[in-house]
Design a protein around this motif. Structure first.
Motif, PDB file in Angstrom:
ATOM      1  N   ASN B 256       0.811  -1.230   0.000  1.00 28.98           N
ATOM      2  CA  ASN B 256       0.000   0.000   0.000  1.00 28.98           C
ATOM      3  C   ASN B 256       0.837   1.268   0.000  1.00 28.98           C
ATOM      4  O   ASN B 256       0.456   2.270   0.592  1.00 28.98           O
ATOM      5  CB  ASN B 256      -0.940   0.039   1.209  1.00 28.98           C
ATOM      6  CG  ASN B 256      -2.088  -0.929   1.058  1.00 28.98           C
ATOM      7  OD1 ASN B 256      -2.315  -1.463  -0.026  1.00 28.98           O
ATOM      8  ND2 ASN B 256      -2.799  -1.160   2.137  1.00 28.98           N
ATOM      9  N   ARG B 296      -5.464   2.017  -2.643  1.00 31.46           N
ATOM     10  CA  ARG B 296      -4.661   2.175  -1.423  1.00 31.46           C
ATOM     11  C   ARG B 296      -5.160   3.359  -0.599  1.00 31.46           C
ATOM     12  O   ARG B 296      -5.437   3.245   0.591  1.00 31.46           O
ATOM     13  CB  ARG B 296      -3.213   2.405  -1.852  1.00 31.46           C
ATOM     14  CG  ARG B 296      -2.297   2.946  -0.790  1.00 31.46           C
ATOM     15  CD  ARG B 296      -0.983   3.400  -1.442  1.00 31.46           C
ATOM     16  NE  ARG B 296      -0.159   4.135  -0.521  1.00 31.46           N
ATOM     17  CZ  ARG B 296      -0.243   5.438  -0.319  1.00 31.46           C
ATOM     18  NH1 ARG B 296      -1.147   6.156  -0.966  1.00 31.46           N
ATOM     19  NH2 ARG B 296       0.560   6.036   0.549  1.00 31.46           N
ATOM     20  N   SER B 300      -7.033   3.080   3.254  1.00 32.84           N
ATOM     21  CA  SER B 300      -6.421   3.545   4.507  1.00 32.84           C
ATOM     22  C   SER B 300      -7.269   4.616   5.196  1.00 32.84           C
ATOM     23  O   SER B 300      -8.266   5.072   4.664  1.00 32.84           O
ATOM     24  CB  SER B 300      -5.031   4.082   4.236  1.00 32.84           C
ATOM     25  OG  SER B 300      -5.099   5.169   3.353  1.00 32.84           O
TER      26      SER B 300
END
Lengths: 300, 300
Positions: B256, B296, B300
């Motif tokens: 990531n 990604r 997050s």
């Protein structure tokens, strides 16, 4: 009317369950084991929380004689060649055949078939085969049907026999009907399968959406589409409406099965060659998916 | 000679460990914590079963004054902008700077730097940072260096100071040097990152190899390569020699992290625009990787 169904995958089981409510159905399976199980338990159709059982006759495909008034061919495109050889070696020429394959790669095969009337169908239902005799109808939709060759009298009669529960809609132009679904499949399937994402991600992720549009433009150019914007909006709507779904090609890749890439992008690449057009992006995705299928081969 | 190293990722740590055997090294870190750990434990260099410890001074990057005879900039290309601003605001203009970034996207940034001599490096080592002060030298290679701007006296002296243990090879043409690595990275990195496969799969899987060649052709066309076959053979050799490796871009996607896609394909796409050439396949891979980076961001 007696109806035969060849192929007892998710679509074959789904059609057998619904059609047997109206007509007498025999389903033809690849293995004797599956025929025995269907004869023993019937077909279990799950729709949301409701489960129904349809008692349907099942026979292994080797027993098929083509004597039913209508035979529905519900195998994958890559299994079609063997079925067609079987059709052409039947003692009696069959009357009415309805082909339900995705894509348009099978059209050239159908020209070689000995049969009185040939029909095409485009299925918009979502269905998941959970075991040899149990199918989950997890996406309500309709089936479009059209005449490919011969006359459509029986097809009209057949499609008029079904209600809203399992709508079968008669279409005038088989090419437009299949093309419409091909465009959607050619964009959504390879992209989701390579990226391993759900359908919604293609419109929610800005970079993926850029690729989606770019791929769509190449397809429009090959198919000489007139109403480009309408088709693009249809693709976007489907991505949004099925945002959480995993496309059939993604599921095939995940399950190490062959995909329908030849029927979908393979057809478009042949069209590109025929028209002497370039299709560099479609070509990339065609080979990426072929490569994924190759990984599968080596793993097993 | 005093040598400063900016950036304590895998390459910064690797260089600090080896260079400190010959010269006095100060490594500049992004965080105070990492500097404290390196000062406490030294840099642990693991190579196969052998482990060595190098005691190296470490300071946070905010302490860097540019007073070392040579400063090696070992940050990612996307972190370069901030470093360049820092360089241009130093009280004294630095003497010698060596930039180790991948790709060629940073060349246009380097033109804006106030420094006496600017050098470029292309690192062929494999290194994996295992913790803030420990690095695994898991791929033996060499470092190519060349002059970008100014004179190369110090660079010659520096590169001659290293033996086969950590070879630093002086090259005459910085553009060819970087281009050579760019071609390899532009093919192997995006493909392996999107397909999530090891390097060897690109030449062992026939369909992937088709895509590799197709992508390489587009790159050759943009870079106006003369010795195409040589470059292609180099790519194939690297895929075979590192068959079990996961490329840096694949590792970035898996972890990531941002990738170096702008420095690699971004540069090539800008070149394509400048030369008014089409690059449909590079564009696809550029956006597929950007999309992966976007996933990604949302995760997050």
């Amino acid at each position: 009317m007696k109806v035969g169904i060849i192929g007892a995958g998710s679509i074959g089981l789904l059609f057998a369950a619904y059609i047997s409510r109206v007509f007498e159905v025999t389903i033809y399976t690849r293995t004797e084991e599956q025929a025995a199980q269907i004869n023993k338990y019937g077909i279990l159709l799950q729709k949301e929380s409701e489960q129904t059982i349809s008692m349907v006759s099942a026979l292994p495909i080797t027993e098929w004689q083509g004597t039913e008034a209508l035979t529905i061919i519900a195998v994958k495109q890559y299994q079609l060649q063997a079925i067609i050889e079987k059709i052409n070696h039947l003692p009696v020429m069959p009357e009415n055949l309805l082909f339900l394959q995705n894509g348009m790669g099978h059209l050239k095969l159908l020209k070689k078939i000995r049969a009185k009337n040939i029909f095409l169908g485009s299925v918009e239902h979502g269905a998941l085969k959970e075991n040899p005799y149990r199918v989950n109808h997890n996406g309500e939709g309709k089936t479009n049907v059209a005449v490919f060759n011969g006359d459509g009298l029986l097809l009209h009669q057949f499609s008029a026999s079904f209600s809203k529960e399992f709508p079968i809609v008669f279409q005038e132009d088989y090419y437009k009907m299949l093309e419409n679904k091909l465009i959607v499949n050619a964009v959504i399937n390879p992209l989701t399968a390579i990226l391993q994402v759900q359908n919604g991600e293609l419109v929610n992720n800005r970079a993926y959406y850029h690729v989606l549009k770019s791929l769509f433009c190449e397809i429009s150019f090959i198919l000489n589409l007139e109403k480009q914007e309408e088709h693009l909006q249809q693709i976007i709507a489907i991505c949004k409406n099925t945002a959480e779904n995993r496309s059939s090609m993604l599921k095939d890749i995940e399950a190490n099965r062959l995909t329908e890439i030849n029927a979908i992008l393979g057809f478009l690449l042949e069209e590109a060659v025929r028209q002497e057009k370039k299709a560099p992006q479609l070509e990339i995705f065609y080979y990426l998916i072929k490569g994924k299928e190759g990984e599968r081969g080596r793993r097993s």
